[in-house]
Design an enzyme around this catalytic site. Structure first.
Site, PDB file in Angstrom:
ATOM      1  N   ASP A 180      -2.039   9.417 -10.315  1.00 26.48           N
ATOM      2  CA  ASP A 180      -1.902   8.352 -11.317  1.00 26.48           C
ATOM      3  C   ASP A 180      -0.435   8.062 -11.608  1.00 26.48           C
ATOM      4  OD1 ASP A 180      -4.627   8.248 -11.463  1.00 26.48           O
ATOM      5  OD2 ASP A 180      -4.785   9.267 -13.398  1.00 26.48           O
ATOM      6  N   ASP A 221       0.847  -1.195   0.000  1.00 25.63           N
ATOM      7  CA  ASP A 221       0.000   0.000   0.000  1.00 25.63           C
ATOM      8  C   ASP A 221       0.883   1.247   0.000  1.00 25.63           C
ATOM      9  OD1 ASP A 221      -3.051   0.820   0.580  1.00 25.63           O
ATOM     10  OD2 ASP A 221      -1.731   2.213   1.641  1.00 25.63           O
ATOM     11  N   ILE A 222       0.531   2.221  -0.850  1.00 25.82           N
ATOM     12  CA  ILE A 222       1.325   3.450  -0.962  1.00 25.82           C
ATOM     13  C   ILE A 222       1.064   4.334   0.246  1.00 25.82           C
ATOM     14  CG2 ILE A 222       1.772   5.499  -2.359  1.00 25.82           C
ATOM     15  CD1 ILE A 222       0.746   3.891  -4.786  1.00 25.82           C
ATOM     16  N   ASN A 276      -2.683  13.080  -3.918  1.00 23.78           N
ATOM     17  CA  ASN A 276      -3.839  13.500  -4.702  1.00 23.78           C
ATOM     18  C   ASN A 276      -4.325  14.889  -4.293  1.00 23.78           C
ATOM     19  OD1 ASN A 276      -4.322  11.497  -6.600  1.00 23.78           O
ATOM     20  ND2 ASN A 276      -5.476  10.224  -5.181  1.00 23.78           N
ATOM     21  N   GLU A 295      -5.003   2.289  -4.013  1.00 17.56           N
ATOM     22  CA  GLU A 295      -3.550   2.378  -3.969  1.00 17.56           C
ATOM     23  C   GLU A 295      -2.942   1.108  -3.384  1.00 17.56           C
ATOM     24  OE1 GLU A 295      -5.004   4.678  -0.239  1.00 17.56           O
ATOM     25  OE2 GLU A 295      -5.684   4.311  -2.280  1.00 17.56           O
TER      26      GLU A 295
END
Length: 353
Positions: free
Chosen positions: A236, A219-220, A227, A262
């Protein structure tokens, strides 16, 4: 203009207004994808999409851009792919019908030729020794009939070649549509559907062959901040960056997937805990070593980090339990400060408890 037309138009306007209101109340931005998702929701034509929207809004009170992307890909893009597959299937049926027709014509031509030969044979037996003139007539008939069959066969052969080419083209289109239906459009990795199918198959294969397998969930870190600060396009770019790093470092046997906004998965057949941890640490370090640059301005946006959880297959595991345990390890890595790897070994979990 008919009353039905006015009713359809009025209904469309009402649905559009309702979709706009829901975007305002629940969505971060009025993108075309968001409008399509909310319009489909209020129309009630896709019950599964409706259930997913209700679940997400109940959990968090809103829909993120990532949620919108996932909903659009799962429930709307898939419908378009189904339509394309249907068109290709209908094309296949048409070409099969054409082949059947060609075969029928070929069989009919052969049958007629055989009938002509049998007729000449019967004439010869009834007539006894034919005269020279009669032999000339027989030979002429044989030559004419054979020439006609040869011409028909050349025509049928040409039509068969054309049909074979059409079928091959349709087969390639069908395969392309199948692959597209299993691929995340943004990153080019497998989508959730393919991830779940492959995870199930890999678990079954590992259990049958008594070989190890591992699952990594990634997971980021602080993805929402990217964002919010830099916009959806930069978000993106972050997703693509992580996908590229995974391809470069996970190995040829790994199945790579984006199965959440994500959130990513790496299925590792044949990998024990040590190998899975090596892959996870390599991916983590490589992501952290990349500097994110905003394409439009060249501005440096700093580093991206990821948190990873590893679950190793147990004898009692199902695909769902394996995924749940990898998820729990990933959340443990988040709680421990992010940018780290946690596996499901007892000592690893105790260090971050």
């Amino acid at each position: 203009m008919s009353q039905e037309t006015y009713s359809d138009r009025d209904r469309s306007f009402a649905l559009a207004k309702r979709a706009h209101d829901l975007i305002r109340d629940y969505g971060p931005s009025a993108t075309p994808r968001a409008y399509a998702v909310w319009y489909a929701y209020v129309s009630g034509e896709l019950p599964l999409l409706g259930d997913a929207v209700k679940r997400l809004t109940t959990q968090s009170g809103s829909l993120t851009d990532a949620d919108i992307d996932d909903l659009h890909e799962t429930y709307l893009d898939g419908r378009q792919l189904t339509s394309a597959a249907g068109d290709i299937s209908r094309g296949m049926l048409d070409e099969i019908a054409a082949v059947t027709e060609i075969l029928d014509l070929s069989l009919g031509s052969t049958a007629q030729y055989g009938e002509a030969l049998r007729g000449l044979a019967q004439d010869l037996m009834q007539e006894g020794m034919p005269t020279r003139a009669r032999l000339g007539e027989i030979v002429s008939t044989l030559v004419s009939t054979t020439r006609e069959v040869a011409v028909n066969n050349r025509v049928l052969e040409a039509r068969m070649r054309e049909t074979r080419c059409e079928i091959e083209t349709l087969r390639e289109k069908l395969e392309a549509s199948r692959l597209e239906s299993l691929t995340d459009a943004l990153t080019g990795l497998s989508n959730r559907k393919h991830f779940e199918e492959t995870l199930k198959a890999t678990v079954e294969a590992a259990r049958t062959s008594a070989t190890p397998m591992s699952l990594i969930v990634l997971d980021i870190d602080f993805f929402k901040r990217f964002n919010d600060l830099y916009g959806h396009l930069t978000g993106d770019q972050v997703l693509r960056l992580v996908a590229i790093v995974m391809r470069e470092n996970a190995g040829k046997q790994a199945l790579l997937a984006r199965f959440g906004g994500e959130e990513f998965g790496i299925v590792l057949p044949g990998a024990d805990r040590a190998l899975a941890r090596q892959v996870a640490e390599t991916v983590r370090a490589s992501v952290m070593g990349r500097e994110l640059v905003k394409r439009s301005t060249g501005e440096s946006l700093g580093k991206v980090t990821v948190s990873l959880g590893i679950a190793v297959l147990h004898a009692s595991d199902s695909p769902a339990s394996l995924l749940e345990r990898a998820d729990l390890c990933m959340f443990a890595a988040k709680r421990a400060g992010r940018n780290r790897v946690v596996d499901d070994a007892a000592e690893s979990l105790s260090q971050v408890a």
